[in-house]
Write an enzyme that holds these catalytic residues in place. Structure first.
Site, mmCIF file in Angstrom:
data_model
loop_
_atom_site.group_PDB
_atom_site.id
_atom_site.type_symbol
_atom_site.label_atom_id
_atom_site.label_comp_id
_atom_site.label_asym_id
_atom_site.label_seq_id
_atom_site.Cartn_x
_atom_site.Cartn_y
_atom_site.Cartn_z
ATOM 1 N N ASP A 78 11.507 -6.363 0.632
ATOM 2 C CA ASP A 78 10.853 -7.208 1.625
ATOM 3 C C ASP A 78 11.507 -8.586 1.580
ATOM 4 O OD1 ASP A 78 7.999 -6.968 3.282
ATOM 5 O OD2 ASP A 78 8.524 -9.034 2.806
ATOM 6 N N CYS A 133 2.157 -0.495 13.329
ATOM 7 C CA CYS A 133 0.709 -0.580 13.599
ATOM 8 C C CYS A 133 0.507 -1.229 14.966
ATOM 9 C CB CYS A 133 -0.015 -1.341 12.501
ATOM 10 S SG CYS A 133 0.641 -2.989 12.133
ATOM 11 N N GLY A 143 0.811 -1.211 0.000
ATOM 12 C CA GLY A 143 0.000 0.000 0.000
ATOM 13 C C GLY A 143 0.846 1.263 0.000
#
Length: 398
Positions: A237, A332, A221
């Site tokens: 990643d 998060c 995103g």
């Protein structure tokens, strides 16, 4: 949940069902976990002893269907009794009890007075210590309310019909909106991204032509946000499978980025970097409103090692960032140990490092802390909240 597997990990057990039934079963399972504390309290009022775990699950399911989701009591009770009878001789012996208990829970006026599902002790204690008991209760209420569908739009794209424009620039669809059926999906006009998550790239303020690395990039995103801003994006990643999802998302949205599968701690860029976005691995405790299974499959063990990894990733990101460059660190998480405390420690380790507070559209000044932007699920209560996040922008000495 007793096996410690998430709802996503158990999803293949539903593969034998038609798509509609599979979606309904998944939603029911999530809602039972979301309302489990309230359901157990209501059931306890009408039972003399604790039911067997498998029978307790059926009682919870029917109670939540009736009281939280509005199912007709007659049908929900009958289905529950049939399920219990299918458990064998002991289940058949309990069928009468299940029938009686559920008929009582269906009409008990106390449902609306029961508190939301509590956070587990290992999480509630540090959250309450950080923001107080009233804020903790508000976070628990936000978790129970669930999460709507937030979208990040490409520049100039039109939001789907019925979308609410949020102050920070995201578009919000009602709970239960079907992603692939929304206007603009096939055209790649937008992607799903919680409004809180979208603020990390907005804080970075990417400029056209800048060389920017998105570390720990999957599912992509933030990579798409950076690419849509015109930056030269490299997404890194360690998971090849998750990077395939990034590639799929970029293809659908017709955006460009260089994808590299590598360990962020070892990867070395070939060019100088204007900025880095580090969305670090974390406890994900800020996403409970959309992942109600998380409190039941985690016990707090392993968070110390996650925190240690976050510190190493921060140090590595600062090492490869060009002098004078900017770094946005995000997690998060509801835990200050994964947010504010990480930045405080990084400032001690790196003399000259500076925390910046850019002007950000739609951000309440009260959300800023000394070390960055603290976002919580109980913020925007009139708009159905947001995920819990911590985001900080750092400037490396020139």
């Amino acid at each position: 949940m007793r096996e410690g597997a998430s709802l996503g990990e158990q999803a293949p057990r539903l593969d034998h069902l038609p798509p509609g039934e599979r979606a309904r079963a998944t939603r029911l399972a999530a809602e039972v976990l979301r309302y489990r504390g309230r359901a157990d309290a209501l059931i306890a009022r009408h039972t003399n002893r604790r039911p067997r775990p498998d029978i307790a699950d059926i009682l919870r399911l029917a109670t939540v269907e009736m009281r939280a989701l509005g199912a007709a009591p007659h049908g929900a009770v009958n289905v529950a009794v049939d399920l219990v009878r299918g458990l064998g001789p002991k289940g058949r012996a309990a069928a009468g009890m299940v029938n009686a208990v559920l008929r009582k829970t269906a009409g008990d006026p106390g449902w609306d007075e029961l508190p939301p599902q509590h956070l587990p002790d290992w999480l509630r204690a540090p959250v309450a210590a950080a923001w107080g008991d009233e804020a903790t209760k508000a976070i628990e209420a936000a978790h129970q309310a669930g999460a709507p569908l937030d979208l990040t739009l490409k520049p100039g794209a039109t939001p789907p019909e019925g979308a609410e424009s949020l102050p920070t620039g995201s578009a919000r669809m009602p709970v239960g909106a079907q992603v692939s059926a929304l206007q603009g999906y096939d055209q790649g006009d937008w992607w799903v991204q919680d409004a809180a998550a979208a603020m990390a790239v907005r804080m970075l303020e990417p400029q056209p032509g800048e060389r920017i690395v998105d570390l720990c990039a999957a599912p992509g995103g933030k990579t798409m946000q950076l690419a849509a801003a015109g930056a030269q994006v490299t997404a890194v990643d360690s998971s090849a499978d998750r990077m395939e999802r990034v590639a799929e998302n970029l293809a659908r949205t017709q955006l460009q980025a260089t994808l590299i599968t590598a360990d962020a701690l070892a990867w070395q860029p070939e060019h100088s970097l204007d900025a880095i976005l580090l969305d670090a691995p974390c406890s994900a405790t800020g996403t409970i409103r959309r992942h109600p299974d998380l409190p039941f499959i985690r016990d707090g063990e392993g968070i110390a090692s996650i925190i240690e990894l976050q510190g190493r990733l921060l140090d590595r990101a600062l090492e490869i960032l060009s002098p004078g460059g900017r770094l946005v660190y995000a997690t998060c998480s509801l835990l200050p140990a994964e947010g504010e405390d990480q930045i405080a420690a990084a400032l001690n380790r790196h003399p000259g490092l500076v925390v910046e507070r850019p002007d950000m559209q739609g951000v309440d000044p009260a959300w800023w802390t000394l070390h960055g932007l603290r976002l919580r699920p109980d913020y925007w209560p009139d708009r159905q909240g947001m995920d819990g996040f911590f985001i900080a922008r750092l400037r490396k000495p020139a």
